[in-house]
Design an enzyme around this catalytic site. Structure first.
Site, short mmCIF file in Angstrom:
data_model
loop_
_atom_site.label_atom_id
_atom_site.label_comp_id
_atom_site.label_asym_id
_atom_site.label_seq_id
_atom_site.Cartn_x
_atom_site.Cartn_y
_atom_site.Cartn_z
N LEU A 67 7.69 19.65 6.85
CA LEU A 67 9.01 19.24 5.95
C LEU A 67 8.45 19.19 4.55
CD1 LEU A 67 9.89 16.19 8.47
CD2 LEU A 67 10.90 18.55 8.50
N CYS A 126 -4.45 12.26 12.87
CA CYS A 126 -5.09 11.10 12.78
C CYS A 126 -4.82 10.45 14.17
CB CYS A 126 -4.59 10.35 11.82
SG CYS A 126 -2.81 9.51 12.04
N ARG A 180 0.68 14.27 12.82
CA ARG A 180 0.88 14.40 11.38
C ARG A 180 1.34 15.63 10.54
NH1 ARG A 180 -0.57 8.93 10.22
NH2 ARG A 180 0.91 8.98 8.66
N PRO A 181 2.03 16.55 11.03
CA PRO A 181 2.25 17.89 10.32
C PRO A 181 3.10 17.43 8.95
CG PRO A 181 3.99 17.50 12.12
CD PRO A 181 3.05 16.30 12.20
N ILE A 228 8.66 6.84 16.64
CA ILE A 228 8.32 7.69 15.25
C ILE A 228 7.30 8.75 15.60
CG2 ILE A 228 7.61 7.69 13.03
CD1 ILE A 228 10.30 6.62 13.39
N ARG A 235 -4.90 10.76 4.72
CA ARG A 235 -3.71 11.81 4.69
C ARG A 235 -2.65 11.66 3.48
NH1 ARG A 235 0.28 12.01 7.12
NH2 ARG A 235 -0.11 13.94 7.84
N ARG A 253 -8.47 -0.50 5.19
CA ARG A 253 -7.63 0.47 4.55
C ARG A 253 -6.24 0.01 3.79
NH1 ARG A 253 -6.83 6.13 7.31
NH2 ARG A 253 -5.63 6.20 5.39
N ASP A 267 5.12 0.45 11.72
CA ASP A 267 4.16 0.11 11.23
C ASP A 267 3.82 -1.30 11.91
OD1 ASP A 267 3.81 1.64 8.07
OD2 ASP A 267 3.37 2.45 10.17
N LYS A 321 0.85 -1.31 0.08
CA LYS A 321 -0.03 0.09 -0.15
C LYS A 321 1.01 1.34 -0.04
CE LYS A 321 -1.61 1.52 4.16
NZ LYS A 321 -1.27 2.94 4.19
N ASN A 322 1.73 1.37 0.64
CA ASN A 322 2.68 2.40 1.07
C ASN A 322 3.66 2.84 -0.01
OD1 ASN A 322 1.33 2.78 3.37
ND2 ASN A 322 2.83 2.37 4.72
#
Ligand code: EPZ
Length: 433
Positions: free
Chosen positions: A131, A122, A127-128, A339, A98, A409, A317, A22-23
């Protein structure tokens, strides 16, 4: 609202075919915005986030089709982005995923402007996206934030930069890598993330005409092409899906072979599970690399510590899934989340199942082995849900996992793949239990 109903206590035996990552699929889909030619992406996991990203691309003027592959756990996307006058990624879509922020770099590089909803936080953290925005501004973009949207534009074209990320960020690395692929000159990205999904995105961008050096290191050098062309690309196997199933066997016992699993993408987890006493075997199979995990019924697990870090460190994850495993290990396991600021929500639900653990800030202390007994638990985010399923496979009696839209998801056919190795797990429509 669907739920999963699990009867625990059954060892897992057989084979599981790992789907595409997915990522990796999400940034690769966003990269289709960089060219007017057709991009064909295969081995995309058949999960909600992929469908959402395709909807975002369609909202940005992309013609897109999604066709099922094989047993239906994977999809092939055909994408042609002619573009639109006023590219806007709407809040209604961005709020559900996001990772939509990944369209920002490609839109700016290709069209010189973009309006993208701020993703917002979330369950696992704020989750800014600072960067991402800082690097794009250094490339010449003008960025304004108003009414919850990022309004970005560039007078003529983005320019190549030599940039050091203040913090390792997967998404920021991907966004700037995609923008740089279409910018004349050579962009150097330092303190770049090194996750395998970034390497997969880079392979796609190279197929499209960019030159990228430094893969597998924290310093990427990208020489962009004024125009990128279409291509075909199959995304890599999902190391987090694979790691989730490895943790399921480590917790519930059994003997399972994962097909299409790249061990090099999972080295930190494989080492950890071997150190707990599981037997891990790697080999070459017909459809690619395979990993086999064995833990005999009754075999004791040794407790082990884990700290999540950027790749090649232990992946955040898989933190929730490993916590579920350590509830069954003999002794104390210390798990540090390095993280995200709030990624222990699964801990309280695991305690309801009988786990013996305590959390304090970014640290969880797990004492095992704890006897787990089934009950109804609630999923809060994608990987926390997976941890609850793993605990349900261990718990005596029946466990019901609620709100499994979180699972949908990121896991294609999770209950079907687990049924295929002997798990007693069913999906039922909301309210029918
Ligand atoms: C990606 O998210 C993954 N998502 C996440 O997987 C994964 O947990 C994360 O990388 C870390 O590996 C996708 O690839 C779609 P980051 P991303 O930017 O890119 C901070 C899953 O379960 N940060 O590497 O959003 C951030 O708050 C998901 O599949 C800033 O401060 O993660 C975090 O503390 C969950 N400013 C840290 O950096 C920024 O501009 C790492 O975040 C960006 C990030």
């Amino acid at each position: 609202m669907d739920r999963l109903v699990i009867q625990g206590g059954h060892p897992l035996r057989g084979r599981i075919r790992v789907s595409g990552a997915k990522n990796a699929a999400l940034p690769c889909l966003a990269a289709a915005l960089l060219t007017p030619d057709e991009v064909v992406l295969s081995n995309l996991p058949a999960v909600a986030d992929i469908r959402t990203m395709v909807k975002v691309l369609q909202a940005l003027g992309t013609e897109a089709t999604l066709e099922p592959e094989g047993e239906g756990f994977e999809l092939t996307a055909r994408l042609t982005c002619a573009g639109s006058e006023d590219p806007k990624a709407p809040y209604e879509l961005v709020k559900t995923m996001r990772a939509s922020i990944l369209v920002l770099g490609p839109l700016l590089a290709r069209f010189g402007k973009a309006t993208v909803s701020l993703p917002g936080g979330c369950a696992i953290g704020a989750r800014p996206v600072n960067l991402h925005l800082e690097a794009l501004e250094r490339m010449g973009a003008t960025i304004e934030i108003s009414h919850g949207y990022i309004h970005a534009s560039v007078k003529d074209h983005l320019k190549a930069i030599d940039h050091t990320f203040e913090k390792v960020s997967v998404g920021a690395t991907e966004n700037i890598l995609m923008a740089a692929a279409l910018v004349d000159g050579t962009t150097v990205l330092r303190n770049a993330a090194q996750e395998p999904e970034i390497g997969d995105l880079a392979q796609l961008l190279v197929k499209m005409g960019a030159q990228i050096e430094g893969l597998g290191t924290g310093i990427l050098s990208v020489t962009g092409a004024g125009r990128l062309h279409g291509c075909e690309h199959a995304v890599i196997p999902d190391r987090i899906e694979a790691g989730t199933y490895l943790c399921a066997v480590a917790a519930a016992c059994g003997d399972v072979v994962l097909d299409r699993c790249e061990p090099e993408h999972l080295r930190s987890l494989l080492d950890l599970l071997e150190r707990t006493g599981c037997v891990i075997t790697e080999r070459e199979g017909q459809g690619g690399r395979q990993v086999r995990i064995q833990r005999e019924v009754g075999q004791k697990l040794r407790s082990k510590d884990a700290t999540t870090l950027p790749f090649p460190g232990f992946p955040t994850d898989l933190q929730a899934q490993v916590m579920a495993v350590m509830t069954q290990a003999c002794g104390i396991s210390v798990i540090n989340e390095g993280i995200f600021e709030n990624r222990f929500q699964h801990a309280m639900e695991l305690e309801r199942l009988g786990a013996n653990l305590r959390t304090d800030g970014h640290t969880a202390i797990v004492a095992g082995p704890a006897e787990l007994t089934g009950c109804t638990v609630m999923a809060t985010d994608l990987r926390a849900s997976a941890a609850l399923v793993i605990a349900g496979l261990v718990a005596k009696g029946e466990t019901i996992v609620d709100r499994i839209y979180h699972l949908d998801r990121g896991y294609a056919g999770l209950e079907k793949k687990l049924q295929g190795v002997g798990a007693h797990i069913e999906r039922v429509g909301g309210g029918r239990v």
